[in-house]
Design a protein around this motif. Structure first.
Motif, PDB file in Angstrom:
ATOM      1  N   SER A 120      -5.464  19.429 -11.668  1.00  0.00           N
ATOM      2  CA  SER A 120      -6.155  19.529 -10.379  1.00  0.00           C
ATOM      3  C   SER A 120      -5.381  20.384  -9.370  1.00  0.00           C
ATOM      4  N   LEU A 121      -4.209  20.872  -9.760  1.00  0.00           N
ATOM      5  CA  LEU A 121      -3.372  21.678  -8.865  1.00  0.00           C
ATOM      6  C   LEU A 121      -3.227  23.127  -9.322  1.00  0.00           C
ATOM      7  N   LEU A 122      -3.972  23.539 -10.331  1.00  0.00           N
ATOM      8  CA  LEU A 122      -3.762  24.849 -10.946  1.00  0.00           C
ATOM      9  C   LEU A 122      -3.722  26.001  -9.948  1.00  0.00           C
ATOM     10  N   GLU A 123      -4.608  26.030  -8.985  1.00  0.00           N
ATOM     11  CA  GLU A 123      -4.640  27.163  -8.053  1.00  0.00           C
ATOM     12  C   GLU A 123      -3.607  27.038  -6.938  1.00  0.00           C
ATOM     13  N   PHE A 124      -2.919  25.913  -6.839  1.00  0.00           N
ATOM     14  CA  PHE A 124      -1.965  25.696  -5.748  1.00  0.00           C
ATOM     15  C   PHE A 124      -0.509  25.658  -6.200  1.00  0.00           C
ATOM     16  N   GLY A 125      -0.268  25.496  -7.479  1.00  0.00           N
ATOM     17  CA  GLY A 125       1.098  25.361  -7.980  1.00  0.00           C
ATOM     18  C   GLY A 125       1.405  23.907  -8.291  1.00  0.00           C
ATOM     19  N   ALA A 126       2.684  23.598  -8.388  1.00  0.00           N
ATOM     20  CA  ALA A 126       3.104  22.250  -8.774  1.00  0.00           C
ATOM     21  C   ALA A 126       3.440  21.409  -7.545  1.00  0.00           C
ATOM     22  N   VAL A 150      -7.589  16.405  -5.163  1.00  0.00           N
ATOM     23  CA  VAL A 150      -6.447  16.554  -6.059  1.00  0.00           C
ATOM     24  C   VAL A 150      -6.123  15.184  -6.664  1.00  0.00           C
ATOM     25  N   SER A 151      -5.930  15.137  -7.964  1.00  0.00           N
ATOM     26  CA  SER A 151      -5.568  13.888  -8.639  1.00  0.00           C
ATOM     27  C   SER A 151      -4.077  13.614  -8.442  1.00  0.00           C
ATOM     28  N   VAL A 152      -3.790  12.386  -7.980  1.00  0.00           N
ATOM     29  CA  VAL A 152      -2.419  11.956  -7.733  1.00  0.00           C
ATOM     30  C   VAL A 152      -2.162  10.725  -8.588  1.00  0.00           C
ATOM     31  N   GLY A 153      -1.002  10.680  -9.230  1.00  0.00           N
ATOM     32  CA  GLY A 153      -0.636   9.534 -10.051  1.00  0.00           C
ATOM     33  C   GLY A 153       0.474   8.722  -9.403  1.00  0.00           C
ATOM     34  N   LEU A 154       0.474   7.432  -9.670  1.00  0.00           N
ATOM     35  CA  LEU A 154       1.522   6.519  -9.220  1.00  0.00           C
ATOM     36  C   LEU A 154       1.966   5.727 -10.433  1.00  0.00           C
ATOM     37  N   THR A 176       0.855  -1.185   0.000  1.00  0.00           N
ATOM     38  CA  THR A 176       0.000   0.000   0.000  1.00  0.00           C
ATOM     39  C   THR A 176       0.891   1.235   0.000  1.00  0.00           C
ATOM     40  N   VAL A 177       0.595   2.159  -0.891  1.00  0.00           N
ATOM     41  CA  VAL A 177       1.309   3.436  -0.946  1.00  0.00           C
ATOM     42  C   VAL A 177       0.292   4.514  -0.581  1.00  0.00           C
ATOM     43  N   THR A 178       0.575   5.225   0.488  1.00  0.00           N
ATOM     44  CA  THR A 178      -0.356   6.247   0.944  1.00  0.00           C
ATOM     45  C   THR A 178       0.397   7.532   1.281  1.00  0.00           C
ATOM     46  N   GLY A 179      -0.290   8.632   1.217  1.00  0.00           N
ATOM     47  CA  GLY A 179       0.329   9.920   1.532  1.00  0.00           C
ATOM     48  C   GLY A 179      -0.743  10.961   1.773  1.00  0.00           C
ATOM     49  N   ARG A 180      -0.292  12.156   2.086  1.00  0.00           N
ATOM     50  CA  ARG A 180      -1.221  13.249   2.363  1.00  0.00           C
ATOM     51  C   ARG A 180      -0.700  14.520   1.726  1.00  0.00           C
ATOM     52  N   LEU A 181      -1.573  15.241   1.065  1.00  0.00           N
ATOM     53  CA  LEU A 181      -1.212  16.509   0.440  1.00  0.00           C
ATOM     54  C   LEU A 181      -1.738  17.662   1.277  1.00  0.00           C
ATOM     55  N   LEU A 182      -0.828  18.572   1.607  1.00  0.00           N
ATOM     56  CA  LEU A 182      -1.181  19.764   2.373  1.00  0.00           C
ATOM     57  C   LEU A 182      -0.695  20.991   1.612  1.00  0.00           C
ATOM     58  N   HIS A 183      -1.422  22.074   1.744  1.00  0.00           N
ATOM     59  CA  HIS A 183      -0.995  23.358   1.195  1.00  0.00           C
ATOM     60  C   HIS A 183      -1.146  24.379   2.314  1.00  0.00           C
ATOM     61  N   GLU A 184      -0.025  24.961   2.712  1.00  0.00           N
ATOM     62  CA  GLU A 184      -0.002  25.913   3.825  1.00  0.00           C
ATOM     63  C   GLU A 184      -0.650  25.312   5.070  1.00  0.00           C
ATOM     64  N   GLY A 185      -0.364  24.037   5.319  1.00  0.00           N
ATOM     65  CA  GLY A 185      -0.841  23.347   6.512  1.00  0.00           C
ATOM     66  C   GLY A 185      -2.265  22.835   6.440  1.00  0.00           C
TER      67      GLY A 185
END
Length: 179
Positions: A163-169, A115-119, A100-109
């Motif tokens: 899916s990240l346009l307003e947050f950056g790369a 958000v679409s994430v690829g593996l 299992t590969v898992t993670g968490r995306l945060l922007h400014e905490g």
């Protein structure tokens, strides 16, 4: 002698119903010190599906080569039979649940939901390409989880730009799925 037949079993030794076996390339010695490897459309049945006992039969049409066959089954990690010769003798293929590969995306905490994430498998050479590519969206907590990932491989996790346009790369992150 021009086919491959056998049974697909899970880690507990139970038949795997509905598993697919897909030839996608072959290896052949040319006899002059060179080797031929070809991937893509091959001269074989395009797919075999296991029956209620996990049995399959796949016509390969050429016994002079060794085949690359991708095996996929529900709730199991994709796997690769590398350089499998055609044979009259049945084989047994053992599948396993993957990592299992898992993670968490945060922007400014704060979590980034939706958000679409690829593996994608880091090793891109065709003869090692078992898992391939998957995409999933983060949940309301910004968490993503990929299950039944082929273990023992390195993968690249990346964000999809649309899916990240307003947050950056999002930097691409290399992860290892343990065995």
């Amino acid at each position: 002698d021009r086919g491959l037949r056998g049974q697909v079993l899970d880690a507990m030794g139970q038949p795997v119903v509905g598993a697919t076996l897909e030839p996608f390339g072959f290896y052949q010695s040319t006899g002059d010190g060179h080797d031929l490897m070809r991937f893509g459309a091959v001269n074989a049945d395009p797919l075999a599906v296991t029956d209620d006992q996990g049995r399959f039969s796949l016509a390969l049409r050429d016994s002079a080569v060794e085949w690359y066959i991708r095996v996929r089954a529900r709730d199991q990690a994709p796997m690769l039979l590398s350089r499998q010769p055609a044979s009259a003798a049945p084989i047994t293929v053992r599948t396993h649940p993957g990592a299992t590969v898992t993670g968490r995306l945060l922007h400014e905490g704060r979590p980034l939901p939706g958000v679409s994430v690829g593996l994608v498998q880091a090793e891109r050479a065709s003869q090692y390409w078992s898992y391939g590519y998957a995409e999933i969206a983060t949940d309301e907590r910004g968490v993503f989880t990929f299950v039944n990932v082929t273990s023992g491989q390195d993968y690249l996790v990346h964000g999809k730009m649309a899916s990240l346009l307003e947050f950056g790369a999002l930097d691409t992150t290399r992860v290892h799925a343990p065995g």
